[in-house]
Design an enzyme around this catalytic site. Structure first.
Site, PDB file in Angstrom:
ATOM      1  N   LYS A 173      14.113  74.425   2.312  1.00 27.39           N
ATOM      2  CA  LYS A 173      13.243  75.171   3.223  1.00 27.39           C
ATOM      3  C   LYS A 173      13.810  76.570   3.427  1.00 27.39           C
ATOM      4  O   LYS A 173      14.997  76.748   3.663  1.00 27.39           O
ATOM      5  CB  LYS A 173      13.161  74.477   4.569  1.00 27.39           C
ATOM      6  CG  LYS A 173      12.225  75.218   5.513  1.00 27.39           C
ATOM      7  CD  LYS A 173      12.136  74.562   6.845  1.00 27.39           C
ATOM      8  CE  LYS A 173      13.258  75.030   7.723  1.00 27.39           C
ATOM      9  NZ  LYS A 173      13.060  74.635   9.124  1.00 27.39           N
TER      10      LYS A 173
HETATM   11  C1  R5P Z   1      15.166  75.318  13.248  1.00 26.34           C
HETATM   12  O1  R5P Z   1      15.262  75.117  14.454  1.00 26.34           O
HETATM   13  C2  R5P Z   1      14.473  74.395  12.441  1.00 26.34           C
HETATM   14  O2  R5P Z   1      14.982  74.065  11.209  1.00 26.34           O
HETATM   15  C3  R5P Z   1      12.966  74.557  12.390  1.00 26.34           C
HETATM   16  O3  R5P Z   1      12.499  73.311  12.024  1.00 26.34           O
HETATM   17  C4  R5P Z   1      12.408  75.583  11.433  1.00 26.34           C
HETATM   18  O4  R5P Z   1      12.877  76.858  11.671  1.00 26.34           O
HETATM   19  C5  R5P Z   1      10.880  75.537  11.326  1.00 26.34           C
HETATM   20  O5  R5P Z   1      10.299  75.846  12.504  1.00 26.34           O
HETATM   21  P1  R5P Z   1       9.566  77.231  12.770  1.00 26.34           P
HETATM   22  O6  R5P Z   1       8.283  77.171  11.996  1.00 26.34           O
HETATM   23  O7  R5P Z   1       9.353  77.258  14.248  1.00 26.34           O
HETATM   24  O8  R5P Z   1      10.450  78.331  12.267  1.00 26.34           O
END
Ligand code: R5P
Length: 285
Positions: A173
């Site tokens: 990711k």
């Molecule tokens: C960090 O807190 C996490 O890995 C989140 O799951 C990630 O950043 C995705 O969430 P967002 O779309 O709010 O950035």
């Protein structure tokens, strides 16, 4: 790749279109009760029917998600830092693989901090987790976290994604950036994107998701741009249309507006019912 690992992976990234919608609600692991996620159960429940998988910690899973739900769990297993602490990159593995199996996790997630003070530690965390994932047949999602001082550009994100894949991550990711296709090209496993901070308008977040998919992302792992929206159900439905129905940003925004209207009218109906009930039960009114 072993059958169990392939089977679990297929629950996260659908083999029908090689895409997936992951709903991220793990933010509290270092942010605490952040906006929109103060009561996780209330935020999560209405969104579950529209997500392919749910990313969260064991604490929120046990306390805030009914065990009879039928949604694959992406369990965050790294942590040990906080937003008020010294250094967010100083993460360790904080949940064991036995615990993940007890919780029936379909995937394990951890962060790496390439270019940070604790780069080495987080990359070794990843390698240990990949060994365990391969041993027990559970895929590993690597979150390429970005330090304050790092540029979110294709060079840096491409570096972090490639390193994650080289160590053995099954999904990576990252963030969308200019020349994102270069990040995808350089990473031999599926890349999904985080939404990042809430953008001022829903259309901007939908455009971001669309651009990422167009440039080769296998889906989204989105949190704040969904549940910090005033209309989270409308938003996740619009994101789902981009990921699985090839909608472009404008079409998805049309879906968002339509769903927003539906939500508004059902909200009004609900208020009517509540008011009627209140009227009946207050004799002196
Ligand atoms: C960090 O807190 C996490 O890995 C989140 O799951 C990630 O950043 C995705 O969430 P967002 O779309 O709010 O950035």
């Amino acid at each position: 790749m072993d059958w169990g690992l392939k089977n679990r992976l297929s629950k996260i990234i659908s083999p029908k279109d090689n895409r997936g919608v992951m709903l991220a609600v793990d933010h509290g692991y270092f942010l605490g009760p952040t906006d929109g996620l103060q009561t996780p159960r209330t935020t999560i429940r209405p969104l579950l029917p529209y997500a392919d998988s749910l990313m969260l910690t064991r604490g929120v899973l046990r306390t805030s998600v009914n065990p009879d739900v039928n949604i694959p769990i992406v369990l965050r297993v790294s942590g040990g830092t906080s937003i008020v602490g010294e250094d967010l990159s100083n993460e360790s593995l904080v949940t064991s693989v036995e615990e993940a199996i007890r919780l029936n996790a379909s995937c394990l997630a951890l962060s790496i901090f390439v270019g940070s003070k604790h780069e080495h530690k987080t990359l070794v965390n990843l390698s240990k987790l990949v060994d365990l994932g391969e041993k027990y047949g559970i895929p590993i999602l690597t979150v390429t976290a970005v330090g304050k001082e790092m540029n979110r550009d294709s060079r840096y994100l491409g570096l972090a994604c490639r390193i994650a894949a080289e160590i053995g991550a099954h999904i990576v990711k990252t963030y969308y950036c200019q020349n994102f296709e270069e990040v995808v090209e350089g990473c031999p496993v599926p890349v999904i994107i985080a939404g990042g901070k809430k953008l001022p308008r829903e259309l901007e977040a939908l455009q971001l998701a669309y651009n990422a998919l167009r440039d080769g992302a296998a889906g989204v792992d989105m949190g704040r741009n969904i549940w910090q929206s005033d209309w989270p159900i409308a938003m996740i439905k619009a994101v789902q249309a981009i990921v699985h129905k090839n909608a472009d940003a404008k079409e998805a925004y049309g879906i968002f507006l339509e769903e927003e209207e539906n939500d508004k009218s059902s909200h009004k109906e609900r208020q009517k019912v509540v008011r009627t009930t209140v009227n009946h039960s207050v004799p002196f009114d």
